[in-house]
Design a protein around this motif. Structure first.
Motif, PDB file in Angstrom:
ATOM      1  N   VAL A 145      -6.722 -13.022  -7.993  1.00  0.00           N
ATOM      2  CA  VAL A 145      -7.480 -12.741  -9.107  1.00  0.00           C
ATOM      3  C   VAL A 145      -9.022 -12.629  -9.296  1.00  0.00           C
ATOM      4  O   VAL A 145      -9.599 -11.662  -9.767  1.00  0.00           O
ATOM      5  CB  VAL A 145      -6.962 -13.384 -10.398  1.00  0.00           C
ATOM      6  N   CYS A 146      -9.491 -13.771  -8.603  1.00  0.00           N
ATOM      7  CA  CYS A 146     -11.169 -13.730  -8.431  1.00  0.00           C
ATOM      8  C   CYS A 146     -11.450 -12.500  -7.520  1.00  0.00           C
ATOM      9  O   CYS A 146     -12.645 -12.154  -8.199  1.00  0.00           O
ATOM     10  CB  CYS A 146     -11.367 -14.939  -7.837  1.00  0.00           C
ATOM     11  N   ILE A 147     -10.833 -12.059  -6.434  1.00  0.00           N
ATOM     12  CA  ILE A 147     -11.497 -10.927  -5.960  1.00  0.00           C
ATOM     13  C   ILE A 147     -11.350  -9.678  -6.806  1.00  0.00           C
ATOM     14  O   ILE A 147     -12.534  -9.218  -6.758  1.00  0.00           O
ATOM     15  CB  ILE A 147     -10.463 -10.644  -4.906  1.00  0.00           C
ATOM     16  N   LEU A 148     -10.782  -9.588  -7.722  1.00  0.00           N
ATOM     17  CA  LEU A 148     -10.687  -8.403  -8.509  1.00  0.00           C
ATOM     18  C   LEU A 148     -11.783  -8.855  -9.900  1.00  0.00           C
ATOM     19  O   LEU A 148     -12.554  -7.808 -10.225  1.00  0.00           O
ATOM     20  CB  LEU A 148      -9.457  -7.981  -9.309  1.00  0.00           C
ATOM     21  N   LEU A 149     -11.748  -9.891 -10.397  1.00  0.00           N
ATOM     22  CA  LEU A 149     -12.637 -10.307 -11.366  1.00  0.00           C
ATOM     23  C   LEU A 149     -14.103 -10.083 -11.080  1.00  0.00           C
ATOM     24  O   LEU A 149     -15.035  -9.274 -11.665  1.00  0.00           O
ATOM     25  CB  LEU A 149     -12.425 -11.688 -11.932  1.00  0.00           C
ATOM     26  N   ALA A 150     -14.463 -10.743 -10.005  1.00  0.00           N
ATOM     27  CA  ALA A 150     -15.777 -10.925  -9.360  1.00  0.00           C
ATOM     28  C   ALA A 150     -15.956  -9.576  -8.762  1.00  0.00           C
ATOM     29  O   ALA A 150     -17.407  -9.198  -8.976  1.00  0.00           O
ATOM     30  CB  ALA A 150     -15.999 -11.880  -8.432  1.00  0.00           C
ATOM     31  N   GLY A 151     -15.391  -8.747  -8.135  1.00  0.00           N
ATOM     32  CA  GLY A 151     -15.510  -7.491  -7.277  1.00  0.00           C
ATOM     33  C   GLY A 151     -15.663  -6.376  -8.197  1.00  0.00           C
ATOM     34  O   GLY A 151     -16.780  -5.491  -7.556  1.00  0.00           O
ATOM     35  N   VAL A 152     -14.946  -6.275  -9.377  1.00  0.00           N
ATOM     36  CA  VAL A 152     -15.258  -5.199 -10.083  1.00  0.00           C
ATOM     37  C   VAL A 152     -15.387  -5.283 -11.474  1.00  0.00           C
ATOM     38  O   VAL A 152     -15.916  -4.623 -12.241  1.00  0.00           O
ATOM     39  CB  VAL A 152     -14.187  -4.165  -9.484  1.00  0.00           C
ATOM     40  N   MET A 153     -14.404  -5.854 -12.131  1.00  0.00           N
ATOM     41  CA  MET A 153     -14.067  -6.049 -13.323  1.00  0.00           C
ATOM     42  C   MET A 153     -15.615  -6.489 -14.218  1.00  0.00           C
ATOM     43  O   MET A 153     -15.968  -5.629 -15.221  1.00  0.00           O
ATOM     44  CB  MET A 153     -13.181  -7.268 -13.783  1.00  0.00           C
ATOM     45  N   SER A 154     -16.305  -7.301 -13.910  1.00  0.00           N
ATOM     46  CA  SER A 154     -17.528  -7.617 -14.617  1.00  0.00           C
ATOM     47  C   SER A 154     -18.401  -6.351 -14.620  1.00  0.00           C
ATOM     48  O   SER A 154     -19.312  -6.096 -15.310  1.00  0.00           O
ATOM     49  CB  SER A 154     -18.221  -8.969 -13.592  1.00  0.00           C
ATOM     50  N   ASP A 155     -18.554  -5.829 -13.369  1.00  0.00           N
ATOM     51  CA  ASP A 155     -19.512  -4.486 -13.165  1.00  0.00           C
ATOM     52  C   ASP A 155     -19.006  -3.344 -14.120  1.00  0.00           C
ATOM     53  O   ASP A 155     -19.686  -2.349 -14.636  1.00  0.00           O
ATOM     54  CB  ASP A 155     -19.521  -4.173 -11.706  1.00  0.00           C
ATOM     55  N   LEU A 156     -17.657  -3.220 -14.657  1.00  0.00           N
ATOM     56  CA  LEU A 156     -17.207  -2.187 -15.380  1.00  0.00           C
ATOM     57  C   LEU A 156     -17.955  -2.347 -16.609  1.00  0.00           C
ATOM     58  O   LEU A 156     -18.248  -1.136 -17.097  1.00  0.00           O
ATOM     59  CB  LEU A 156     -15.623  -2.343 -15.401  1.00  0.00           C
ATOM     60  N   GLY A 157     -18.051  -3.486 -17.103  1.00  0.00           N
ATOM     61  CA  GLY A 157     -18.851  -3.443 -18.416  1.00  0.00           C
ATOM     62  C   GLY A 157     -20.362  -2.750 -18.454  1.00  0.00           C
ATOM     63  O   GLY A 157     -20.794  -1.965 -19.197  1.00  0.00           O
ATOM     64  N   ALA A 179     -16.346 -12.681  -0.070  1.00  0.00           N
ATOM     65  CA  ALA A 179     -16.977 -13.864  -0.122  1.00  0.00           C
ATOM     66  C   ALA A 179     -15.735 -14.602  -0.652  1.00  0.00           C
ATOM     67  O   ALA A 179     -15.508 -15.618  -0.140  1.00  0.00           O
ATOM     68  CB  ALA A 179     -18.325 -14.174  -0.822  1.00  0.00           C
ATOM     69  N   PHE A 180     -14.975 -14.053  -1.818  1.00  0.00           N
ATOM     70  CA  PHE A 180     -13.989 -14.999  -2.429  1.00  0.00           C
ATOM     71  C   PHE A 180     -12.804 -14.972  -1.518  1.00  0.00           C
ATOM     72  O   PHE A 180     -12.228 -16.007  -1.709  1.00  0.00           O
ATOM     73  CB  PHE A 180     -13.491 -14.135  -3.751  1.00  0.00           C
ATOM     74  N   VAL A 181     -12.593 -14.145  -0.893  1.00  0.00           N
ATOM     75  CA  VAL A 181     -11.630 -14.136   0.100  1.00  0.00           C
ATOM     76  C   VAL A 181     -11.624 -15.362   1.261  1.00  0.00           C
ATOM     77  O   VAL A 181     -11.037 -16.038   1.710  1.00  0.00           O
ATOM     78  CB  VAL A 181     -11.224 -12.890   0.979  1.00  0.00           C
ATOM     79  N   ALA A 182     -13.028 -15.361   1.747  1.00  0.00           N
ATOM     80  CA  ALA A 182     -13.359 -16.290   2.534  1.00  0.00           C
ATOM     81  C   ALA A 182     -13.227 -17.894   1.905  1.00  0.00           C
ATOM     82  O   ALA A 182     -12.603 -18.670   2.702  1.00  0.00           O
ATOM     83  CB  ALA A 182     -15.023 -16.416   3.127  1.00  0.00           C
ATOM     84  N   VAL A 183     -13.742 -18.049   0.575  1.00  0.00           N
ATOM     85  CA  VAL A 183     -13.443 -19.183  -0.150  1.00  0.00           C
ATOM     86  C   VAL A 183     -12.002 -19.383  -0.249  1.00  0.00           C
ATOM     87  O   VAL A 183     -11.568 -20.668  -0.091  1.00  0.00           O
ATOM     88  CB  VAL A 183     -13.967 -19.152  -1.609  1.00  0.00           C
ATOM     89  N   GLY A 184     -11.108 -18.463  -0.287  1.00  0.00           N
ATOM     90  CA  GLY A 184      -9.594 -18.713  -0.615  1.00  0.00           C
ATOM     91  C   GLY A 184      -9.058 -19.130   0.815  1.00  0.00           C
ATOM     92  O   GLY A 184      -8.237 -20.087   0.960  1.00  0.00           O
TER      93      GLY A 184
END
Length: 604
Positions: free
Chosen positions: A244-256, A346-351
């Motif tokens: 979920v973080c992959i999508l939240l950090a990768g694109v959802m925040s930027d959509l705003g 980066a989030f996948v690496a942390v995962g």
């Protein structure tokens, strides 16, 4: 009308319905395969739309309800290369997340793939919507799904608290957006963005328009996580599952921020002068970039660290949009896509680290990362690119912004953006050096200690195939780094941005079906000043990482003086991020009031 336009939304939503209806009888592997196949198809179609909209915008009117005499009653999707690229980014990150999460949540049946498909469909709908109210509807659908995905490990207190903070603050932001839409409708009688722009163009912005603009921008900046609307973001990212973080950090925040750029240029650029509101928005962007970078340095939990790095990146994107120039907007388009891919990697690496070592704590993982070299390579590569190292995508985006800022007489903006990149990327490099190289001390009292928050992740990884974790990490990093080498990428971004900022031409195309002649691709080469900032930023990030690892070796007198100077700000920032949702709503309210007051002062 291009029949491909609605498919990036229709395919994932219909697939979610299919999985819901028959997935119970077909097994979890079938659910996963349907979700991966639908997301891959969405990716292919979104990429086709990037090329098909290259010469002119694609406008799809649902039910054939086309505008008459400049009045739009129907609902439209409006596709340009920028919005299609956002849909492509959404589906790329979602595909990586679904591959990474294969056999990740076996105990929850079909719920996870259904929610992910709804998430993809809603984000693509938001990226393509040409109607302000439906922009709001898609964002709300996306947000509701995000709340559920954030609190997926709801049996634990951490995910539940993070999801509640996320939901409450973003719901307040949603009310701001909804009231802003209502005020605009009261003034213009329109919901289509192009028609709103035509109705407002040439008229002096009155109080109702200023309030509507404030509420819309404040609401979308809450969704993005810009300071001081950002407090929910680190709480949510820290407890959400890695996919979920992959999508939240990768694109959802930027959509705003994507919405902020669209509504200004399409609806408000004819009534609110760029010269008036530019300093206000640039100020919010720079504060966001610096505060996010500084808070990033204070973290030891890797997911919180990347959350604050995301906030810092959001500030840089906001600055590009806030310059209100073609070049600045082009830089934000490149920023959004390249940084989104790299943050996802980066989030996948942390995962990978969390799955393998059952910990996401930088200090606890010291030296243990040597057994996960691929994760280390991905994390270091992403951090160096985010540090604006030439010639990669973040550097190219920053170069467009730097050149635009200098041309406007905002020469003080580029060094502050470089400082923000040094803080956030340098912190990620610090963590990589400690985890994968065993560098630095095993204890650091400055770093915030957070309770263990990996309960949202599955405890049993015996059935997880390592390639399903390594392949998404490597693929996102390679694509994120390689985008900069797409021929004439900056020129394409400049041409697309030029079409966005030409409000009247956009309105004629959407409302009258009159496509403008295809514009040539403008040439662009980063200036020597932009290269200097990029090299200085990358070098500064490496030096800052070394400082973070070995600062306790500095002379004791210097450390004591620095500690006395920094103790107050550090304690104050930590105290502000209290985890208390009432505090967050209070800061959101204060932020909207500050934004509105500043806009009212500069416009009037």
């Amino acid at each position: 009308m291009d029949v491909l336009v609605p498919l990036p939304v229709a395919i994932p939503l219909l697939s979610a319905a299919v999985v819901t209806a028959i997935g119970h009888w077909c097994g979890r592997r079938f659910d996963d395969l349907i979700a991966i196949g639908a997301t891959a198809a969405t990716l292919v179609i979104s990429l086709l739309l990037v090329f098909r909209s290259n010469e002119h915008e694609l406008v799809y009117w649902f039910g054939g309800w086309r505008p008459r005499d400049g009045v739009a009653l129907g609902i439209s999707f409006t596709v340009d290369p920028g919005s299609a690229a956002v849909a492509t980014l959404v589906s790329t990150l979602a595909l990586a997340a679904l591959v990474f999460s294969w056999r990740y949540f076996d105990e929850v049946g079909k719920l996870f793939p259904v929610l992910m498909l709804l998430f993809v469909g809603a984000m693509c709908g938001f990226a393509l919507a040409g109607d302000l109210f439906n922009l709001f509807v898609w964002f709300e659908l996306m947000s509701v799904v995000a709340y559920a995905l954030t609190g997926y490990g709801v049996e634990h207190a951490g995910p539940l608290e993070g999801a509640i903070n996320f939901a409450v603050t973003n719901t307040v932001g949603s009310f701001c957006i909804l009231f802003g839409i209502g005020f605009l409708y009261a003034r213009t009688g329109a919901l289509n963005l192009a028609q709103i722009g035509e109705a407002l163009a040439g008229h002096r912005a009155d109080g109702l328009v200023i309030v509507a603009f404030t509420l819309l921008v404040g609401g979308f900046m809450t969704k993005a996580g810009a300071v001081p609307f950002h407090f929910w973001l680190s709480d949510a990212y820290a407890v959400a599952p890695i996919p979920v973080c992959i999508l939240l950090a990768g694109v959802m925040s930027d959509l705003g921020l994507h919405a902020v750029g669209r509504i200004y240029w399409t609806a408000f650029s004819g009534t609110l002068s760029a010269g008036d509101i530019r300093p206000v928005l640039v100020g919010f962007g720079l504060v966001t970039a610096i505060v996010g970078g500084f808070m990033c340095f204070l973290q030891r939990d890797l997911k919180r660290m990347l959350a604050f790095a995301t906030i810092s990146n959001i500030g840089s994107v906001l600055v590009g949009i806030a310059l209100l120039t073609r070049s600045g907007l082009a830089g934000s388009i490149v920023y959004l896509n390249t940084n989104g891919l790299l943050r996802g990697a980066a989030f996948v690496a942390v995962g990978i680290l969390v799955r393998r070592f059952k910990s996401g704590d930088e200090l606890d993982l010291r030296g243990r990362g040597r057994r996960a070299p691929i994760a280390g390579a991905v994390l270091v590569a992403a951090a160096l690119a985010l540090a604006l190292l030439p010639p990669f995508g973040p550097f190219l985006a920053n170069a467009l912004v730097v050149d635009s800022a200098i041309a406007l007489g905002y020469g003080w903006v580029p060094p502050l953006l470089a400082l923000a990149a040094v803080l956030s990327a340098g912190t990620i490099l610090r963590a990589a050096g400690r985890i994968f190289g065993g560098l630095g001390a095993g204890e650091d009292p400055l770093l915030s200690h957070e309770p263990e928050e990996s309960q949202a992740e599955p405890d049993d990884d015996r059935r997880v195939s390592p390639p399903l974790m390594w392949i998404p990490a490597g693929a996102l990093a390679v694509v994120g780094l390689g985008l900069a080498f797409v021929p004439e990428l900056a020129g394409h971004a400049l041409r697309d941005a030029g079409r966005v900022v030409d409000r009247s031409s956009h309105a004629r195309e959407v409302l009258g079906g009159v496509a403008p002649p295809a514009a040539p691709i403008p040439p662009y080469s980063p200036s020597a000043t932009a290269y200097a900032y990029g090299i200085a930023s990358a070098g500064g990030a490496l030096a800052f990482a070394a400082f973070g690892l070995y600062r306790r070796r500095l002379p004791i007198s210097l450390r004591r003086a620095a500690a006395r100077a920094a103790a107050g700000p550090v304690a104050g920032l930590k105290e502000l991020h209290s985890g208390v949702v009432g505090d967050y709503v209070a800061w959101l309210t204060a932020g909207v009031a500050l934004l509105g007051g500043l806009v009212a002062v500069v416009v009037r």
